[in-house]
Design an enzyme around this catalytic site. Structure first.
Site, mmCIF file in Angstrom:
data_model
loop_
_atom_site.group_PDB
_atom_site.id
_atom_site.type_symbol
_atom_site.label_atom_id
_atom_site.label_comp_id
_atom_site.label_asym_id
_atom_site.label_seq_id
_atom_site.Cartn_x
_atom_site.Cartn_y
_atom_site.Cartn_z
ATOM 1 N N ASP A 134 -7.539 13.787 -8.911
ATOM 2 C CA ASP A 134 -6.565 14.220 -8.194
ATOM 3 C C ASP A 134 -6.193 14.980 -6.929
ATOM 4 O O ASP A 134 -5.340 15.063 -6.450
ATOM 5 C CB ASP A 134 -5.767 15.403 -9.278
ATOM 6 C CG ASP A 134 -7.049 16.570 -9.466
ATOM 7 O OD1 ASP A 134 -8.034 16.426 -8.922
ATOM 8 O OD2 ASP A 134 -6.572 17.611 -10.422
ATOM 9 N N SER A 135 -7.799 14.409 -5.796
ATOM 10 C CA SER A 135 -7.858 15.381 -4.638
ATOM 11 C C SER A 135 -6.803 13.598 -4.243
ATOM 12 O O SER A 135 -6.836 13.674 -2.970
ATOM 13 C CB SER A 135 -9.736 14.817 -4.480
ATOM 14 O OG SER A 135 -9.547 13.114 -4.910
ATOM 15 N N ASP A 157 -8.586 11.590 -13.284
ATOM 16 C CA ASP A 157 -8.259 12.759 -14.297
ATOM 17 C C ASP A 157 -7.374 12.877 -14.523
ATOM 18 O O ASP A 157 -6.065 12.926 -14.443
ATOM 19 C CB ASP A 157 -8.536 13.542 -12.448
ATOM 20 C CG ASP A 157 -9.323 14.063 -11.846
ATOM 21 O OD1 ASP A 157 -9.931 14.931 -12.907
ATOM 22 O OD2 ASP A 157 -9.581 14.685 -10.668
ATOM 23 N N GLU A 213 -19.575 20.948 -9.573
ATOM 24 C CA GLU A 213 -18.815 20.701 -7.818
ATOM 25 C C GLU A 213 -19.452 22.153 -7.636
ATOM 26 O O GLU A 213 -19.277 23.603 -8.115
ATOM 27 C CB GLU A 213 -17.345 20.859 -7.800
ATOM 28 C CG GLU A 213 -16.663 20.824 -6.536
ATOM 29 C CD GLU A 213 -15.428 19.894 -6.196
ATOM 30 O OE1 GLU A 213 -14.614 19.541 -7.921
ATOM 31 O OE2 GLU A 213 -14.982 20.607 -5.335
HETATM 32 O O1 KIV Z 1 -10.516 14.898 -7.669
HETATM 33 C C1 KIV Z 1 -11.976 15.032 -7.820
HETATM 34 O O2 KIV Z 1 -11.898 14.197 -6.439
HETATM 35 C C2 KIV Z 1 -12.738 15.062 -8.112
HETATM 36 C C3 KIV Z 1 -14.372 14.734 -7.355
HETATM 37 C C4 KIV Z 1 -13.894 16.205 -6.197
HETATM 38 C C5 KIV Z 1 -15.140 15.326 -8.761
HETATM 39 O O3 KIV Z 1 -12.549 16.338 -9.363
#
Ligand code: KIV
Length: 291
Positions: A59-60, A98, A196
């Site tokens: 979700d990044s 995610d 993280e």
């Molecule tokens: O959303 C994301 O990219 C993540 C990673 C940073 C592990 O959860």
């Protein structure tokens, strides 16, 4: 045009199509697992061809694709869309999606409906953030055939509760909470655990205590089963020229001391360098990238 699903014979350099048992075998052999985030079909093909084991539709994407200040605005529909895009481009890599903010916290039933949407879009596992309170949900999903990756330490969906993006588990109380959360999630059947921004000593300890969990670190040192970075971070694209990178990130397009330091590597070369560095143990370097 072929319509058959990818098989080992289809993959470059005879790379086997990865699934959860094969990832567990790799972990058992002590082979480090290389994960990157990915949000579209073209990058999925490039990352897959470069040997990335696991693609995470994070979700990044709220930050790096949509330009939002946090991951909170990302919706389930958007996650399903990007998961579908990545699923179209990948061949051998394992695909995790995610669960976005608001799509799983209310109840196990809500989480199941959201996970179904992501699995129908091509995910082979779903990831959800949070500690012990999510264990009931993890168990509910796992019992219904949905593999789960948990996520502890800095959980960006809680940025407003935490008050920023900072290292977690530094003091005795929060380290004890992290240990208890990891134990509850392992007991609930999570197959993977992203750690993280956690002190490397704690991430190493949690990984050793729960060998049934494939632990994936980001800013958590070298003691986990594998590593993940946000694609745009490791390609040096975030923040523009001269921007300060988080300490745990390495720009793989401009590796210091390499012939390509000034000119830069191609995306495919940079991703291959990341895979080689994770598997060879030279990334992360605890002194430079750990806490
Ligand atoms: O959303 C994301 O990219 C993540 C990673 C940073 C592990 O959860």
């Amino acid at each position: 045009m072929s319509v058959h699903p990818p098989s080992a014979a289809d993959t470059p350099a005879s790379r086997p199509v990865l699934n959860l048992p094969r990832l567990r075998e790799a972990q058992g052999r002590g082979e480090k697992i290389a994960m990157l985030t990915c949000y579209d079909a073209t990058f999925a093909r490039v990352l897959d061809d470069a040997g990335v084991d696991v693609l995470l539709v994070g979700d990044s994407l709220g930050n790096v694709i949509q330009g939002e200040a946090s991951t909170l605005p990302v919706t389930l529909e958007q996650m399903a869309y990007h998961t579908r895009c990545v699923a179209q481009g990948k061949r051998a890599a394992f695909l995790i999606a995610d669960m976005p903010f608001g799509a799983y916290e209310a109840s196990p039933e809500q989480a199941f409906a959201s996970a179904v949407a992501l699995m129908r879009s091509g995910a082979q596992m779903v990831k959800l953030e949070g500690g012990g309170y999510t264990a009931e949900t993890v168990r509910f999903l796992v019992e219904r055939g949905i593999p789960v990756c948990a996520h502890l330490g800095l959980t960006p969906q809680r940025v407003h509760a935490i008050g920023g993006y900072r290292v977690q588990g530094r003091d005795d109380t929060s380290a004890a909470l992290l240990r208890a959360d990891a134990a509850a999630l392992a007991d609930a059947g999570a197959a993977m655990l992203v750690l993280e921004l956690v002190p490397s000593i704690l991430a190493r300890e949690i990984s050793a205590t729960h060998p049934q969990l494939i632990t994936i670190g980001i800013g958590a040192g070298a003691g986990t089963s594998g590593q993940v970075l946000v694609l745009h971070d490791m390609l040096g694209l975030v923040g523009g020229a001269g921007a300060k990178r988080p300490r745990f990130v390495r720009d793989f397009t401009r590796l210091p001391g390499s012939a390509a330091e000034a000119a830069g590597l191609s995306i495919a070369q940079a991703v291959a360098a990341y895979v080689a560095a994770v598997k060879g143990g030279s990334f992360p370097d605890e002194a430079q990238h750990g806490y």
